[in-house]
Design a protein around this motif. Structure first.
Motif, mmCIF file in Angstrom:
data_model
loop_
_atom_site.group_PDB
_atom_site.id
_atom_site.type_symbol
_atom_site.label_atom_id
_atom_site.label_comp_id
_atom_site.label_asym_id
_atom_site.label_seq_id
_atom_site.Cartn_x
_atom_site.Cartn_y
_atom_site.Cartn_z
ATOM 1 N N TYR A 181 37.268 35.479 27.439
ATOM 2 C CA TYR A 181 38.471 34.689 27.694
ATOM 3 C C TYR A 181 38.099 33.394 28.407
ATOM 4 C CZ TYR A 181 40.815 39.060 26.625
ATOM 5 O OH TYR A 181 41.229 40.205 25.999
ATOM 6 N N ASP A 182 38.939 32.374 28.194
ATOM 7 C CA ASP A 182 38.780 31.117 28.920
ATOM 8 C C ASP A 182 39.377 31.198 30.314
ATOM 9 O OD1 ASP A 182 37.647 29.521 26.686
ATOM 10 O OD2 ASP A 182 39.600 29.933 25.777
ATOM 11 N N LEU A 183 40.324 32.132 30.495
ATOM 12 C CA LEU A 183 40.982 32.273 31.789
ATOM 13 C C LEU A 183 41.486 33.712 31.936
ATOM 14 C CD1 LEU A 183 42.289 31.097 34.409
ATOM 15 C CD2 LEU A 183 44.285 30.511 33.003
ATOM 16 N N VAL A 184 41.267 34.292 33.105
ATOM 17 C CA VAL A 184 41.822 35.598 33.440
ATOM 18 C C VAL A 184 42.747 35.412 34.638
ATOM 19 C CG1 VAL A 184 41.346 37.927 34.296
ATOM 20 C CG2 VAL A 184 39.878 36.912 32.530
ATOM 21 N N VAL A 185 43.990 35.867 34.502
ATOM 22 C CA VAL A 185 44.987 35.767 35.569
ATOM 23 C C VAL A 185 45.196 37.158 36.156
ATOM 24 C CG1 VAL A 185 47.335 35.084 36.183
ATOM 25 C CG2 VAL A 185 46.123 33.872 34.347
ATOM 26 N N GLY A 186 44.854 37.332 37.423
ATOM 27 C CA GLY A 186 45.063 38.600 38.100
ATOM 28 C C GLY A 186 46.463 38.657 38.690
ATOM 29 N N ALA A 187 47.323 39.428 38.044
ATOM 30 C CA ALA A 187 48.708 39.594 38.496
ATOM 31 C C ALA A 187 48.955 41.075 38.760
ATOM 32 C CB ALA A 187 49.674 39.062 37.440
ATOM 33 N N ASP A 188 47.954 41.740 39.302
ATOM 34 C CA ASP A 188 47.986 43.200 39.406
ATOM 35 C C ASP A 188 48.253 43.700 40.822
ATOM 36 O OD1 ASP A 188 45.482 42.101 39.957
ATOM 37 O OD2 ASP A 188 44.361 43.817 39.218
ATOM 38 N N GLY A 189 49.023 42.924 41.597
ATOM 39 C CA GLY A 189 49.583 43.430 42.829
ATOM 40 C C GLY A 189 48.657 43.414 44.028
ATOM 41 N N ARG A 190 49.200 43.895 45.138
ATOM 42 C CA ARG A 190 48.473 43.804 46.407
ATOM 43 C C ARG A 190 47.215 44.665 46.427
ATOM 44 N NH1 ARG A 190 52.618 44.304 50.611
ATOM 45 N NH2 ARG A 190 53.935 43.390 49.002
ATOM 46 N N ARG A 191 47.111 45.640 45.551
ATOM 47 C CA ARG A 191 45.882 46.441 45.429
ATOM 48 C C ARG A 191 45.092 46.001 44.197
ATOM 49 N NH1 ARG A 191 49.915 49.294 47.586
ATOM 50 N NH2 ARG A 191 49.506 50.481 49.503
ATOM 51 N N SER A 192 45.036 44.726 43.987
ATOM 52 C CA SER A 192 44.484 44.112 42.786
ATOM 53 C C SER A 192 43.030 44.502 42.507
ATOM 54 C CB SER A 192 44.575 42.588 42.923
ATOM 55 O OG SER A 192 43.858 41.940 41.903
ATOM 56 N N ALA A 193 42.799 45.004 41.296
ATOM 57 C CA ALA A 193 41.433 45.251 40.840
ATOM 58 C C ALA A 193 40.740 43.939 40.507
ATOM 59 C CB ALA A 193 41.447 46.164 39.617
ATOM 60 N N VAL A 194 41.486 42.986 39.957
ATOM 61 C CA VAL A 194 40.892 41.687 39.606
ATOM 62 C C VAL A 194 40.367 40.989 40.854
ATOM 63 C CG1 VAL A 194 41.394 39.382 38.690
ATOM 64 C CG2 VAL A 194 42.279 41.412 37.523
ATOM 65 N N ARG A 195 41.123 41.053 41.935
ATOM 66 C CA ARG A 195 40.676 40.433 43.192
ATOM 67 C C ARG A 195 39.328 40.992 43.620
ATOM 68 N NH1 ARG A 195 44.922 41.679 46.477
ATOM 69 N NH2 ARG A 195 43.877 43.466 47.431
ATOM 70 N N ALA A 196 39.178 42.309 43.540
ATOM 71 C CA ALA A 196 37.922 42.935 43.954
ATOM 72 C C ALA A 196 36.792 42.620 42.982
ATOM 73 C CB ALA A 196 38.109 44.441 44.063
ATOM 74 N N LEU A 197 37.075 42.702 41.674
ATOM 75 C CA LEU A 197 36.024 42.484 40.672
ATOM 76 C C LEU A 197 35.533 41.046 40.655
ATOM 77 C CD1 LEU A 197 37.538 44.615 37.764
ATOM 78 C CD2 LEU A 197 35.523 45.181 39.151
ATOM 79 N N ALA A 198 36.402 40.106 41.014
ATOM 80 C CA ALA A 198 36.007 38.690 41.047
ATOM 81 C C ALA A 198 35.485 38.270 42.411
ATOM 82 C CB ALA A 198 37.197 37.813 40.659
ATOM 83 N N ALA A 199 35.362 39.230 43.327
ATOM 84 C CA ALA A 199 34.855 38.963 44.677
ATOM 85 C C ALA A 199 35.677 37.905 45.393
ATOM 86 C CB ALA A 199 33.380 38.551 44.624
ATOM 87 N N LEU A 200 36.992 38.007 45.250
ATOM 88 C CA LEU A 200 37.896 37.084 45.925
ATOM 89 C C LEU A 200 38.458 37.664 47.218
ATOM 90 C CD1 LEU A 200 39.726 35.574 42.840
ATOM 91 C CD2 LEU A 200 38.541 34.268 44.621
ATOM 92 N N GLY A 201 38.219 38.920 47.475
ATOM 93 C CA GLY A 201 38.707 39.519 48.708
ATOM 94 C C GLY A 201 38.736 41.025 48.611
ATOM 95 N N GLY A 202 38.825 41.644 49.759
ATOM 96 C CA GLY A 202 38.838 43.097 49.822
ATOM 97 C C GLY A 202 40.244 43.658 49.797
ATOM 98 N N PRO A 203 40.411 44.876 50.277
ATOM 99 C CA PRO A 203 41.723 45.525 50.250
ATOM 100 C C PRO A 203 42.738 44.786 51.111
ATOM 101 C CG PRO A 203 39.966 47.104 50.712
ATOM 102 C CD PRO A 203 39.366 45.753 50.832
ATOM 103 N N ALA A 204 44.008 44.959 50.762
ATOM 104 C CA ALA A 204 45.081 44.443 51.606
ATOM 105 C C ALA A 204 44.989 45.088 52.987
ATOM 106 C CB ALA A 204 46.429 44.753 50.968
ATOM 107 N N ARG A 205 45.401 44.349 54.003
ATOM 108 C CA ARG A 205 45.323 44.894 55.359
ATOM 109 C C ARG A 205 46.723 45.235 55.866
ATOM 110 N NH1 ARG A 205 44.039 39.337 56.414
ATOM 111 N NH2 ARG A 205 45.724 38.277 57.537
#
Length: 368
Positions: free
Chosen positions: A149-173
């Motif tokens: 894909y040219d772009l992946v949009v992570g819209a998968d909520g506060r427990r986002s898998a995309v956030r973790a897989l893209a190394a953008l942040g850890g679990p919600a606090r």
């Protein structure tokens, strides 16, 4: 950018993901949408949409199908724990020229967005890995298949898998509260958003039409109880106003720990986060859906007006960050009022509460 040739994957088919799919399609893109759940109906919960959410729905052409749903809310009434008046906020005045406030079942809004998004949603589809490279992202799905894909949009909520897989942040606090949600039928008749403020706890009931009430309550803490309904009745059993009749009519409740997501960046390479995946807050200002809808609008505009995906993602984040920070800061401000002892807080709210609570939305009256 040539919209028709940009390959976009939207991960998540909740409010944020479907809103992104809708805005991208209106802009000429053809996104794919995946959802890790089966899409079967979840327990019903209510949703309160402030005026800026209605404005966003209007801008994406979905205000007409939402208008017959739920109930328009024209006043917020704040009471003390005994049910005595603290202050009122005139919502028609606050959101004049912006949009109506509305309470409705969350599933009703989801159905409107699902219909408006166009295209199919691939349910039971997990994103297992993201391989980021200079010109795109290779996605590995749960069944082992891969696609670029040219772009992946992570819209998968506060427990986002995309956030973790893209190394953008850890679990919600944890935000420091335990929240209780439920829909009550056959409770007391209410016309207004009605909130009772106690000592380190609050109880809110909002009419959704057809005799239904959207109820949200919270208390300071971090560990959800084993018996949520029992705890709710214990905690609020001494409250006045409409609370006793609501508790008597309530037969089930969902309990969650309220979480926050605050990140240093919302994108990395060709991966970007929207909605709660990027900036979840406690639900105190009821801005979760509104911020997700606004994110979708700004992301689509940024992609349409930029020469490249990286430029668009920079434009999106720089436009959205000040507004999101305002919501997070005002949410924390209002939550801190819960920690002020009622003998100090309540006299102040009787004098200045209207102005204090209106100020929490001042920036949001302006367009996203």
């Amino acid at each position: 950018m040539a919209a028709s040739h940009l390959r976009v994957l939207v991960v998540g088919a909740g409010i944020a993901g479907l809103a992104v799919a809708r805005t991208l399609r209106l802009a000429g893109f053809r996104p794919e949408v995946t959802e890790r759940s089966s899409g079967t109906d979840a327990p019903e919960i209510g949703l309160y949409l402030p005026g800026n959410a209605e404005r966003a729905l209007r801008e994406i052409g979905l205000d007409d199908p939402v208008r017959p749903l739920g109930q328009v809310i024209r006043c917020q009434r704040f009471l003390d724990a005994q049910g005595r008046e603290l202050c009122e906020v005139d919502l028609d005045k606050l959101w004049s020229g912006v949009g109506e406030c509305r309470a409705l079942p969350r599933s009703d809004l989801h159905r409107v967005l699902l219909s408006g998004a166009g295209g199919e949603v691939r349910y039971d589809t997990e994103v297992r890995a993201l391989d980021l490279h200079r010109d795109g992202v290779t996605v590995t799905f749960g069944d082992g298949s891969r696609a670029g894909y040219d772009l992946v949009v992570g819209a998968d909520g506060r427990r986002s898998a995309v956030r973790a897989l893209a190394a953008l942040g850890g679990p919600a606090r944890p935000a420091g509260h335990v929240g209780y949600r439920g829909v009550v039928s056959g409770g007391p008749p209410l016309d207004d958003w009605t909130g009772l403020l106690g000592e380190r706890a609050a109880f809110v009931a909002v009419p959704m039409g057809a005799g239904r009430l959207h109820c949200y309550a919270d208390e300071v803490g971090s560990a959800p109880p084993a018996d949520p309904l029992g705890r709710l009745r214990e905690l609020f059993g001494g409250y006045g106003g409409p609370v006793p009749a609501i508790l008597a009519a309530m037969d089930q409740v969902q309990v969650t720990r309220t979480d926050e997501v605050e990140l240093g960046a919302w994108s990395r390479g060709r991966v970007v986060l929207v909605g709660d995946a990027a900036h979840a807050t406690a639900p105190t200002l009821a801005q979760g859906a509104a911020m997700a809808l606004e994110d979708a609008l700004v992301l689509a505009r940024s992609l349409s007006r930029s020469a490249s995906v990286p430029e668009a993602l920079d434009r999106y984040e720089s436009r959205r960050r000040p507004r999101i920070k305002w919501v997070l800061d005002r949410t924390r401000d209002r939550d801190r009022t819960r920690d002020v002892p009622p003998p100090l807080r309540d006299p102040l709210l009787r004098i200045r509460g209207n102005r204090i609570f209106q100020e929490h939305y001042r920036l949001l009256v302006d367009p996203a």
